[in-house]
Design a protein around this motif. Structure first.
Motif, mmCIF file in Angstrom:
data_model
loop_
_atom_site.group_PDB
_atom_site.id
_atom_site.type_symbol
_atom_site.label_atom_id
_atom_site.label_comp_id
_atom_site.label_asym_id
_atom_site.label_seq_id
_atom_site.Cartn_x
_atom_site.Cartn_y
_atom_site.Cartn_z
ATOM 1 N N ARG A 115 -1.167 -4.883 -0.082
ATOM 2 C CA ARG A 115 -1.959 -3.666 -0.291
ATOM 3 C C ARG A 115 -3.458 -3.938 -0.191
ATOM 4 N N GLY A 256 -5.463 -4.643 -5.144
ATOM 5 C CA GLY A 256 -4.812 -3.638 -4.306
ATOM 6 C C GLY A 256 -5.056 -2.213 -4.748
ATOM 7 N N SER A 257 -5.531 -1.993 -5.984
ATOM 8 C CA SER A 257 -5.863 -0.646 -6.449
ATOM 9 C C SER A 257 -6.759 -0.744 -7.670
ATOM 10 N N LEU A 338 -0.205 2.369 -5.126
ATOM 11 C CA LEU A 338 0.273 1.056 -4.691
ATOM 12 C C LEU A 338 1.280 1.200 -3.545
ATOM 13 N N GLY A 339 1.463 2.436 -3.089
ATOM 14 C CA GLY A 339 2.387 2.686 -1.990
ATOM 15 C C GLY A 339 3.784 3.040 -2.448
#
Ligand code: NAD
Ligand code: MN
Length: 357
Positions: A115, A256-257, A338-339
């Motif tokens: 990510r 990633g976030s 996070l998808g």
């Protein structure tokens, strides 16, 4: 402990943090008393003040503060006179409680490395603690305002740090670096600004008390670049209120976030043992996703972990929470940032289940 939801997604993520805090307290046999209060916009709408004296008094009686997030377009530019502490509930608490040592850790977790916009071979191993000075500098400028200069509007905020503020903060940084991998970078703009010249002098003096910590001064612009180019070379990075704010959102790129990042703001250095602290996700109130139930609760849940370490003296609980978060991510349970497709409550459910296992 005092819990303040604040605004936007604040109450949504605070609630999840409280679930984990209560669960872990029960397991550790701690009788955790939780008081509640309003902060910032939520407080303004009821009391016409961003933080009431009553909330400050409750905070002073507590061992720790857990905060959701504050702010939103509705309360921006209300134009309350006075310094930052009058215009922002969170800044009010930081100022009056002197929670000057802001810990903002970010690391690359294996299930989330894909990510990150950084290439895997670069982000792999990134594990950086940004330390932000929380109570001084331009953000708390006593000389501030807008005025007319030669017929033009001018806005100004006097950047000022005294050596006492920098010294206590720098000691906190070196103590934490000594507990980690023993490396500390201090970033500033002492090439062009007087307040940072003092900053660099004072930090370099304090460094002499910690011969076992590898120490380097860096200009902040270069530091930001190096943090993206070679994250694995950094351990602890310290900076003023403003630089620390920016660098901590920047290093969220490793995780990633932004929703993954916890924070702790301590009112004394860790060598004092259990200290009072404010704990909150590093991110803001995310008005773009409010009310959808999809906010990532992990930043707040990891902040609860930090609370157990620094304010309750139980680091093994933080380790347990960290491990549970990693395990849940490995299972593929993730919020949309996070998808994944898990919502805020499901993400927390999975973490609590893992903590039971
Ligand atoms: P923000 O941090 O609220 O959001 C930035 C981006 O990250 C948005 O896309 C948001 O959706 C995303 N994001 C943030 N937290 C998330 C989470 N838990 N899960 C999933 N995605 C998440 O920054 P902003 O939009 O610039 O600011 C919004 C408001 O928050 C402003 O009023 C600002 O003043 C305030 N703010 C508060 C704090 C705080 O409470 N400590 C910190 C920063 C900004
Ligand atoms: Mn910020």
């Amino acid at each position: 402990m005092l819990a303040l939801g604040g605004d936007g997604i604040g109450p949504e993520i605070l609630e999840q943090g409280l679930r984990v805090a209560r669960h872990q307290a029960r397991h550790a046999g701690i009788d955790l008393q939780v008081e509640h209060g309003l902060l910032h916009g939520a407080s303004w709408d009821v009391h016409g003040s961003f933080c009431t004296h009553e909330v400050l008094q409750k905070a002073r009686r507590s061992d720790a503060l857990l905060v959701g997030a504050v702010g939103g377009p509705k309360w921006d530019n209300i134009g309350v006179p006075g310094g930052a502490e009058c215009q922002d509930g969170l800044m009010y608490l930081r100022y009056h409680l002197q929670t000057y040592l802001g810990l903002r850790p970010s690391r690359a977790r294996v299930p989330l490395m894909h990510r990150s916009p950084l290439r895997r071979d670069i982000v792999d191993g990134a594990d950086v603690l940004i330390l932000r000075e929380m109570c001084g500098g331009a953000m708390f400028a006593s000389e501030r305002g807008q005025r007319q200069i030669n017929g033009l509007r001018q806005g100004y905020d006097l950047t000022a740090y005294d050596e006492g503020e920098v010294t206590r903060f720098a000691h906190g940084g070196f103590q934490l670096a000594a507990q980690r991998r023993g490396r500390l970078v201090s970033c500033d703009k002492s090439n062009v600004m007087e307040s940072y010249k003092l900053w660099r002098d004072v930090v370099s003096d304090v460094a002499r008390d910690y011969p076992d910590v590898e120490f380097e001064n860096m200009f902040a612009d270069n530091c930001a670049y190096q943090l993206m180019m070679r994250p694995g070379d950094f351990d602890v990075v310290i900076g003023c209120n403003q630089l620390g704010d920016v660098l901590s959102d920047l290093t969220a790129v490793y995780a990633g976030s932004l929703g993954m990042l916890p924070s702790a703001s301590l009112s004394a250095n860790p060598d004092q043992g259990q200290v009072f602290g404010m704990y909150e996700s590093t991110a803001g109130s995310a008005p773009d996703i409010v009310g959808q139930g999809i906010a990532n609760p992990v930043g707040t849940i990891l902040s609860v972990g930090m609370m157990f370490t620094y304010s309750f003296g139980l680091p093994r609980i933080e380790q347990r929470i960290e491990a549970a978060v990693d395990a849940v991510l490995t299972q593929g349970v993730m919020t949309p940032d996070l998808g994944g497709a898990a919502n805020t409550v499901e993400m927390t459910d999975a973490i609590l289940e893992m903590l039971e296992a």
